[in-house]
Write an enzyme that holds these catalytic residues in place. Structure first.
Site, mmCIF file in Angstrom:
data_model
loop_
_atom_site.group_PDB
_atom_site.id
_atom_site.type_symbol
_atom_site.label_atom_id
_atom_site.label_comp_id
_atom_site.label_asym_id
_atom_site.label_seq_id
_atom_site.Cartn_x
_atom_site.Cartn_y
_atom_site.Cartn_z
ATOM 1 N N GLY B 41 0.675 -1.364 0.063
ATOM 2 C CA GLY B 41 -0.260 0.022 -0.098
ATOM 3 C C GLY B 41 0.966 1.607 0.383
ATOM 4 O O GLY B 41 0.231 2.403 -0.018
ATOM 5 N N CYS B 250 -27.219 -10.045 -16.728
ATOM 6 C CA CYS B 250 -26.360 -9.467 -18.211
ATOM 7 C C CYS B 250 -27.438 -10.184 -20.119
ATOM 8 O O CYS B 250 -28.309 -11.206 -18.865
ATOM 9 C CB CYS B 250 -25.774 -10.191 -18.261
ATOM 10 S SG CYS B 250 -24.375 -10.537 -20.007
ATOM 11 N N CYS B 253 -25.664 -13.360 -21.346
ATOM 12 C CA CYS B 253 -25.236 -14.155 -20.072
ATOM 13 C C CYS B 253 -26.240 -14.664 -19.595
ATOM 14 O O CYS B 253 -26.121 -15.469 -18.664
ATOM 15 C CB CYS B 253 -24.348 -14.912 -19.710
ATOM 16 S SG CYS B 253 -22.893 -13.672 -18.788
ATOM 17 N N CYS B 275 -22.672 -8.046 -19.188
ATOM 18 C CA CYS B 275 -21.442 -7.856 -18.258
ATOM 19 C C CYS B 275 -19.933 -7.169 -19.154
ATOM 20 O O CYS B 275 -20.268 -7.121 -19.994
ATOM 21 C CB CYS B 275 -20.608 -9.260 -18.439
ATOM 22 S SG CYS B 275 -21.286 -10.576 -17.495
ATOM 23 N N CYS B 281 -18.257 -13.029 -20.115
ATOM 24 C CA CYS B 281 -19.513 -13.438 -20.684
ATOM 25 C C CYS B 281 -19.421 -14.626 -21.300
ATOM 26 O O CYS B 281 -20.171 -15.433 -21.271
ATOM 27 C CB CYS B 281 -20.302 -11.576 -21.277
ATOM 28 S SG CYS B 281 -21.254 -12.032 -21.305
#
Lengths: 260, 305
Positions: B41, B250, B253, B275, B281
């Site tokens: 970080g 979606c 899909c 997606c 997808c």
């Protein structure tokens, strides 16, 4: 015999030089808890430099500054670690700038400005932060429904009061103010002075106020220092200095007040 | 250092070094990456190079990819979750040309995934490296413009200011309205921006099995998350971190668990949700999942053609 508690702040022969120019030389004094000191003097007399040396903005060229912290007693501010010093600056100290834009975050709302110090010391409950912000806006006479407005849409007087609220929210013991009434018209100045006097008494604040306005000094200060050319030329209880000035410069200053 | 493994990419006809950057530069960047991984970080400054594309298009990301790439790697590049957008295609072709590595669109086959905006919806595996292109590495930059000050704040763990931003969101919108570049606390020490992924992807960072390397080319900062690092999204006690819920699935899909893009189909308000992760997808469609309107985009493609 009455046992005096030790002073909150002790300044010992503090000097600041800019190259060969002496901004303030050999200043020493003690400040006790709940006491208000005003530093007056003409432009360039070194009063703002002295204030900035004391509040950590500038590093003094020589001299010592001791502060009585809540837990560890008298500490030399110069030897304090960065973390400790910064914690002190956002909890136990407050700094009120002459221009509120220097002391406020102009990009965030009034509520966030007041809440910032609380969040800086670990407050993580939105509801609590907000209610404390509202309480403080109330105390400095800003309408609570302005809490989500940006400071930029406030008047100069309101910005100055917001800056004071932002500093006092963590209940500091010592506040540094640089010309807190500068740039405000007289009626707004009078209200701000009233407010400051009430807050100083209520919270038992110690304050060091730099001003060129003797009226501010008379209303707020317990003690008065007169600076000229980097030296404190006159000091004493406010009414003594103003009513019976000893140094020629103080006499000039007091006699220069315009009478309406 | 000699040019020991500095060979031009095979068959390229050019004399570029493997993966474009010279070996010394790659070595210096790898060192910075090691430091970044050692201090999760923490933003480590590095000597960023000029790359053959403009700042803001992924100069940081391609320097990391160039530095960690080996001949055995399989590279995937996505932009907004998609493999077929201009920037993704260009960067993929760039490395195919200057490094001669194998490229793929399948998340599961890739060893390195360079990405902007998304973390793939397919779960990541140990050993995979995610390379993220970052525009603004400093999470507090909008509130505190001084770099000296923000570095000091990181050093002393003074993170009150980052909550001011979240406070502002709640004050104005009633909830934390930050939806991307949502700040996180890494390993209980450094606040980091996973910029610019949507907050939807934040939970994928926590205890991830893959390594994440973030790089800002213009700002010249690298930071990283080693595998299995604690990553907590910041919030208030009374306003906890929440993901948005999609009411749609979606259209291609039928997935109800992936991050969706809204596609406007015409000027009469007709829209489609698909997606954002095109590979995710396509894998689902190949596995036999069918959405409400599987041919919707085929029709649009025909219309454009």
């Amino acid at each position: 015999m009455i046992e005096l508690e030790p002073p909150l702040l002790t300044i010992q022969s503090l000097s600041k030089l800019y190259g060969r120019n002496v901004a303030c030389s050999n200043v020493s004094f003690d400040l006790w808890a709940g006491e208000v000191i005003c530093i007056v003097g003409e432009s360039g007399s070194g009063k703002t430099t002295l204030l900035n040396c004391m509040n950590g903005t500038l590093t003094p060229s020589s001299g010592r500054m001791l502060y009585r912290t809540r837990h560890t007693g008298m500490v030399d501010v110069a030897t304090m670690g960065d973390a400790h010093k910064r914690l002190l600056m956002r909890t136990d100290w407050g700094i009120v700038h002459q221009n509120p834009r220097d002391g406020l975050r102009m990009g965030v709302s009034a509520g966030a400005n007041v809440g910032e110090r609380l969040m800086a010391v670990g407050a993580r409950h939105y509801g609590d932060i907000r209610s404390q912000a509202m309480d403080w806006l109330n105390r400095v006479e800003i309408e609570v429904d302005r809490i989500d407005d940006l400071p930029g849409v406030f008047s100069g007087g309101m910005q100055q009061r917001l800056q004071i609220a932002r500093n006092l929210v963590t209940k500091p013991r010592l506040v540094f103010m640089d010309e807190p009434t500068g740039g405000l018209d007289v009626s707004v100045q009078a209200r701000l002075l009233d407010l400051l006097r009430a807050l100083v008494q209520e919270l038992q604040l110690a304050a060091i106020i730099v001003t060129h306005d003797l009226a501010v000094a008379r209303v707020l200060a317990d003690r008065l220092f007169v600076m000229k050319g980097g030296d404190i030329v006159d000091n004493g209880l406010t009414y003594q200095v103003l009513d019976d000035p000893q140094h020629p410069y103080t006499q000039l200053l007091v006699s220069s007040i315009l009478q309406v | 250092m000699t040019a020991g493994n500095a060979e031009p990419a095979e068959g390229s006809g050019h004399t570029y070094n493997f993966a474009y950057l010279d070996e010394q530069t790659k070595r210096s960047i790898r060192r910075i990456i090691l430091k970044a991984i050692a201090v999760p970080g923490y933003q480590v400054p590095f000597g960023g190079r000029e790359m053959p594309l403009p700042y803001g298009w992924g100069t940081g990301g391609i320097q990391i990819t160039a530095s960690v790439l080996t001949k055995a790697d399989v590279l995937k590049v996505i932009d907004q979750g998609a493999d077929d957008t201009t920037n993704a295609v260009s960067i993929r072709q760039f490395f195919a040309r200057v490094a001669g590595v194998e490229t793929t669109e399948k998340t599961s086959q890739a060893t390195i995934v360079q990405t902007r905006h998304r973390i793939p919806d397919t779960p990541l595996k140990p050993g995979q490296i995610m390379v993220l292109q970052v525009p603004i590495p400093e999470p507090m930059r909008r509130l505190e413009p001084r770099e000296t000050e923000t570095r000091k704040m990181h050093a002393l763990s003074e993170y009150g200011l980052i909550h001011v931003k979240l406070y502002e969101d709640i004050a104005h919108w009633g909830h934390i309205a930050t939806t991307y570049a949502y700040p996180v606390m890494v390993n209980g020490r450094y606040v980091m921006t996973p910029s610019p992924i949507p907050k939807w992807d934040n939970p994928k960072l926590h205890q991830s099995e893959a390594t994440f390397i973030f790089c800002a080319g213009r700002e010249k900062r690298i930071y990283a998350l080693p595998p299995f690092t604690d990553v907590r999204s910041l919030d208030f006690e009374d306003h906890p971190f929440r993901l948005q819920a999609f009411t749609q699935t979606c259209a291609l899909c039928g997935s109800g668990q992936s991050y969706l893009d809204e596609i406007i189909l015409d000027d009469e308000g007709k829209r489609l949700y698909v997606c954002s992760d095109t590979d995710f997808c396509a894998q689902r469609v190949a596995a036999g999942h069918v959405g409400s309107d599987p041919d919707a985009l085929a029709a649009t493609k025909d219309a454009v053609a």
